[in-house]
Design a protein around this motif. Structure first.
Motif, PDB file in Angstrom:
ATOM      1  N   GLY B  83      33.036  62.691  81.227  1.00  0.00           N
ATOM      2  CA  GLY B  83      32.606  62.554  82.614  1.00  0.00           C
ATOM      3  C   GLY B  83      32.681  61.137  83.145  1.00  0.00           C
ATOM      4  N   ILE B  84      33.727  60.406  82.736  1.00  0.00           N
ATOM      5  CA  ILE B  84      33.905  59.035  83.217  1.00  0.00           C
ATOM      6  C   ILE B  84      34.950  59.057  84.320  1.00  0.00           C
ATOM      7  N   GLU B  85      34.752  58.264  85.346  1.00  0.00           N
ATOM      8  CA  GLU B  85      35.759  58.153  86.397  1.00  0.00           C
ATOM      9  C   GLU B  85      36.337  56.738  86.335  1.00  0.00           C
ATOM     10  N   PRO B  86      37.620  56.593  85.988  1.00  0.00           N
ATOM     11  CA  PRO B  86      38.178  55.244  85.928  1.00  0.00           C
ATOM     12  C   PRO B  86      38.311  54.659  87.331  1.00  0.00           C
ATOM     13  N   ILE B 152      40.191  53.898  77.203  1.00  0.00           N
ATOM     14  CA  ILE B 152      39.327  54.903  77.822  1.00  0.00           C
ATOM     15  C   ILE B 152      38.486  54.234  78.898  1.00  0.00           C
ATOM     16  N   GLY B 153      38.527  54.783  80.083  1.00  0.00           N
ATOM     17  CA  GLY B 153      37.766  54.207  81.187  1.00  0.00           C
ATOM     18  C   GLY B 153      38.526  53.172  82.004  1.00  0.00           C
ATOM     19  N   GLY B 154      39.830  53.119  81.860  1.00  0.00           N
ATOM     20  CA  GLY B 154      40.586  52.179  82.687  1.00  0.00           C
ATOM     21  C   GLY B 154      41.797  51.618  81.982  1.00  0.00           C
ATOM     22  N   VAL B 155      42.181  50.412  82.377  1.00  0.00           N
ATOM     23  CA  VAL B 155      43.321  49.756  81.733  1.00  0.00           C
ATOM     24  C   VAL B 155      42.899  48.383  81.230  1.00  0.00           C
ATOM     25  N   ARG B 156      43.660  47.834  80.298  1.00  0.00           N
ATOM     26  CA  ARG B 156      43.304  46.552  79.708  1.00  0.00           C
ATOM     27  C   ARG B 156      43.997  45.387  80.378  1.00  0.00           C
ATOM     28  N   ARG B 157      45.110  45.665  81.038  1.00  0.00           N
ATOM     29  CA  ARG B 157      45.879  44.562  81.616  1.00  0.00           C
ATOM     30  C   ARG B 157      46.106  44.780  83.095  1.00  0.00           C
ATOM     31  N   ASN B 158      46.181  43.657  83.794  1.00  0.00           N
ATOM     32  CA  ASN B 158      46.299  43.704  85.232  1.00  0.00           C
ATOM     33  C   ASN B 158      47.748  43.537  85.665  1.00  0.00           C
ATOM     34  N   VAL B 159      48.095  44.124  86.817  1.00  0.00           N
ATOM     35  CA  VAL B 159      49.361  43.764  87.456  1.00  0.00           C
ATOM     36  C   VAL B 159      49.018  42.625  88.395  1.00  0.00           C
ATOM     37  N   LYS B 160      49.529  41.430  88.083  1.00  0.00           N
ATOM     38  CA  LYS B 160      49.116  40.256  88.850  1.00  0.00           C
ATOM     39  C   LYS B 160      49.942  40.138  90.121  1.00  0.00           C
ATOM     40  N   LEU B 161      49.397  39.402  91.063  1.00  0.00           N
ATOM     41  CA  LEU B 161      50.057  39.251  92.354  1.00  0.00           C
ATOM     42  C   LEU B 161      51.436  38.618  92.199  1.00  0.00           C
ATOM     43  N   GLU B 162      51.533  37.677  91.271  1.00  0.00           N
ATOM     44  CA  GLU B 162      52.828  36.989  91.140  1.00  0.00           C
ATOM     45  C   GLU B 162      53.894  37.879  90.481  1.00  0.00           C
ATOM     46  N   HIS B 163      53.476  38.991  89.888  1.00  0.00           N
ATOM     47  CA  HIS B 163      54.470  39.897  89.306  1.00  0.00           C
ATOM     48  C   HIS B 163      55.183  40.707  90.372  1.00  0.00           C
ATOM     49  N   ILE B 164      54.495  40.936  91.505  1.00  0.00           N
ATOM     50  CA  ILE B 164      54.976  41.944  92.448  1.00  0.00           C
ATOM     51  C   ILE B 164      56.345  41.604  93.066  1.00  0.00           C
ATOM     52  N   PRO B 165      56.564  40.361  93.571  1.00  0.00           N
ATOM     53  CA  PRO B 165      57.895  40.083  94.140  1.00  0.00           C
ATOM     54  C   PRO B 165      59.022  40.288  93.139  1.00  0.00           C
TER      55      PRO B 165
END
Ligand code: SF4
Ligand code: SF4
Lengths: 104, 383
Positions: B83-86, B152-165
């Motif tokens: 019953g966890i919502e990420p 479980i409960g989410g992700v460990r790594r972020n998509v950073k702003l500088e990755h997007i372009p």
């Protein structure tokens, strides 16, 4: 005429897409998960890394009484580096090595 | 008089090596028998011996190519169980990596399919462009293949702003080249001659044999878990479910190529709409007794996870059904009536993670003489 021919000719006069590894090395992105390394000075012996490791790759070294990683089992997931409170374990950018019973 | 042509079970790079027993009358295949279970690794038992968190990495290792969809499905199952919502952001990041995985899996399929029909130029080009996706995945997850991003409960790594372009630039490049491959796939004489009207699976048979994924969609069945039973963020994103009506190998290829374009669209949308917020929520690993079932759309079709908990930190039972397994039943109707020369491409057309390294035994049913040929020879015959 085969439809792919223009693409073939175009690629014939381009420089290769591949990198001449190992003479030329590509720059690794930041946050690359390579071989984990332990700084034994920083370790406070909390053993959190042993519990976090999904592959039971970390054990206690009898000599130094600090954790040691058996690289043959390690899958480079980075969990140990994440839980370590003093950042004694870090993921390096090193990926070229062979291992049998290699420990770090 | 019929001959028996066994193919398999030694398929070293296939995750489920299987044994095919073809009954052939001259060139024509009159019957096929499939035997499964050669790659039993005891993973489901291993699941119930580790705690929920360690199992994420075990789920990831069921398949190398679709590792993220396995770990995402596992995490979603356990989240449902507990019953966890990420957080929203975690769901978007999962979507991005899962769609990147679909792109690289389909490009890999295209390359190997081209190689199977003797079109090695396309094989090289498709795999060259696949590197763009692998680099993108390395950028956001720190590893080319195993992303180790889910938890479980989410992700460990972020998509950073500088990755997007950088990612958007690579996606543009990929869109252009995929468009070219889709054109080529529909017009090149070699491809049409080898793939069109080969290994046909009619819509009725697809329903009857419960085909999943691109195989079902190529037989004009609008079946996509992302649309039929939305999970994660797929309800909020707009994309088309690609279908083709021919049901042959060519249609399966077209579906995959057009799906790459849809996946690129999904990744772009997800990158634009990426909400801010936390990446993961803290979880309590002791899950009270409960059971649940979760399905997702892997690159190869429907992936099902079932889990039962018993109040401890380890699950009582995890059951996994991979999409390749779901497609085996429909293979029989694809093969019968075809020729021996079609075996490799039809087999590959369901995308079973295939290593073409097999050996086949030819048994002369009349004399009982057994001779062994290797796959190289089989390949030479089919040309
Ligand atoms: S990187 Fe992962 S597998 Fe390797 S020692 Fe650390 S926790 Fe264990
Ligand atoms: S988690 Fe860090 S500080 Fe704790 S035992 Fe492991 S290396 Fe030492």
């Amino acid at each position: 005429m085969p439809r792919i021919l223009p693409k073939v000719l175009q690629n014939l006069f381009r420089k290769p897409f591949t990198v001449k590894y190992p003479y030329v090395k590509r720059e690794l992105p930041k946050g690359y998960r390579g071989r984990p390394a332990i700084d034994r000075e920083k370790c406070i012996r909390c053993w959190l890394c042993i519990r976090a490791c999904p592959d039971r790759a970390i054990s206690i070294d009898r000599g130094t009484k600090t954790p040691s990683i058996w690289l043959g089992r390690c899958t480079f997931c980075g969990e140990c580096a994440e839980v370590c409170p003093t950042k004694a374990i870090i993921m390096t950018e090193e990926f070229e090595y062979t291992t049998l019973y290699n420990v770090t | 008089m019929t001959f028996v042509l066994p193919v398999g079970p030694q398929h070293p790079s296939l995750k489920e090596p299987e044994f095919f027993r073809f009954e052939v009358k001259g060139e024509e295949i009159v019957d096929v028998d499939i035997r499964l279970g050669y790659a039993h690794r005891g993973i489901e038992e291993a699941f119930s011996r580790r705690n929920y968190k360690h199992n994420v990495y075990l789920a990831e290792r069921i398949c190398g190519i679709c590792n993220v969809v396995h770990s995402t499905t596992y995490c979603q199952t356990i989240e449902q169980l507990a019953g966890i919502e990420p957080p929203e952001r975690a769901k978007y990041i999962r979507t991005i990596i899962m769609e990147l995985e679909r792109i690289h899996s389909h490009l890999l399929w295209l390359g190997v399919a081209a190689h199977q029909i003797g079109f090695d130029t396309l094989f090289m080009l498709a795999w060259r462009d696949r590197e763009e996706v692998m680099d993108m995945r390395e950028l956001i997850s720190g590893g080319r293949v195993h992303s180790a991003t889910n938890t479980i409960g989410g992700v460990r790594r972020n998509v950073k702003l500088e990755h997007i372009p950088e990612m958007l630039r690579r996606l543009d490049k990929l869109e252009k080249s995929t468009g070219y491959y889709a054109d080529l796939w529909g017009s090149d004489r070699t491809i049409l001659a080898r793939c069109s009207k080969v290994g046909v699976l009619s819509k009725d048979d697809a329903v009857k044999f419960c085909a999943v994924g691109p195989v079902a969609r190529a037989s004009n069945l609008k079946l996509d878990i992302r649309r039929n039973d939305p999970y994660g963020t797929y309800e909020a994103l707009s994309f088309d479910v690609v279908t083709e009506s021919e049901g042959d190998v060519w249609a399966r290829g077209t579906v995959r190529l057009r799906e790459i374009l849809e996946s690129i669209r999904i990744v772009r949308q997800a990158l634009h709409e990426l909400p801010s917020g936390p990446l993961r929520v803290p979880v309590e690993l002791k899950i009270p007794p409960n059971e649940t079932l979760e399905r997702t759309e892997a690159p190869r079709g429907e992936l099902v996870y079932y889990a039962r908990s018993n109040g401890t930190e380890t699950p009582e039972r995890i059951r996994v059904r991979t999409p390749t397994y779901g497609n085996f039943a429909s293979m029989k109707s694809m093969f019968i009536g075809g020729t021996v020369a079609e075996i490799p491409i039809v087999m590959w057309s369901i995308d079973p993670c295939f290593g073409c390294n097999d050996r086949a035994t030819i048994l002369d049913a009349r004399t009982g003489k057994v001779s062994v040929v290797n796959f190289k020879q089989l390949k030479r015959w089919r040309r």
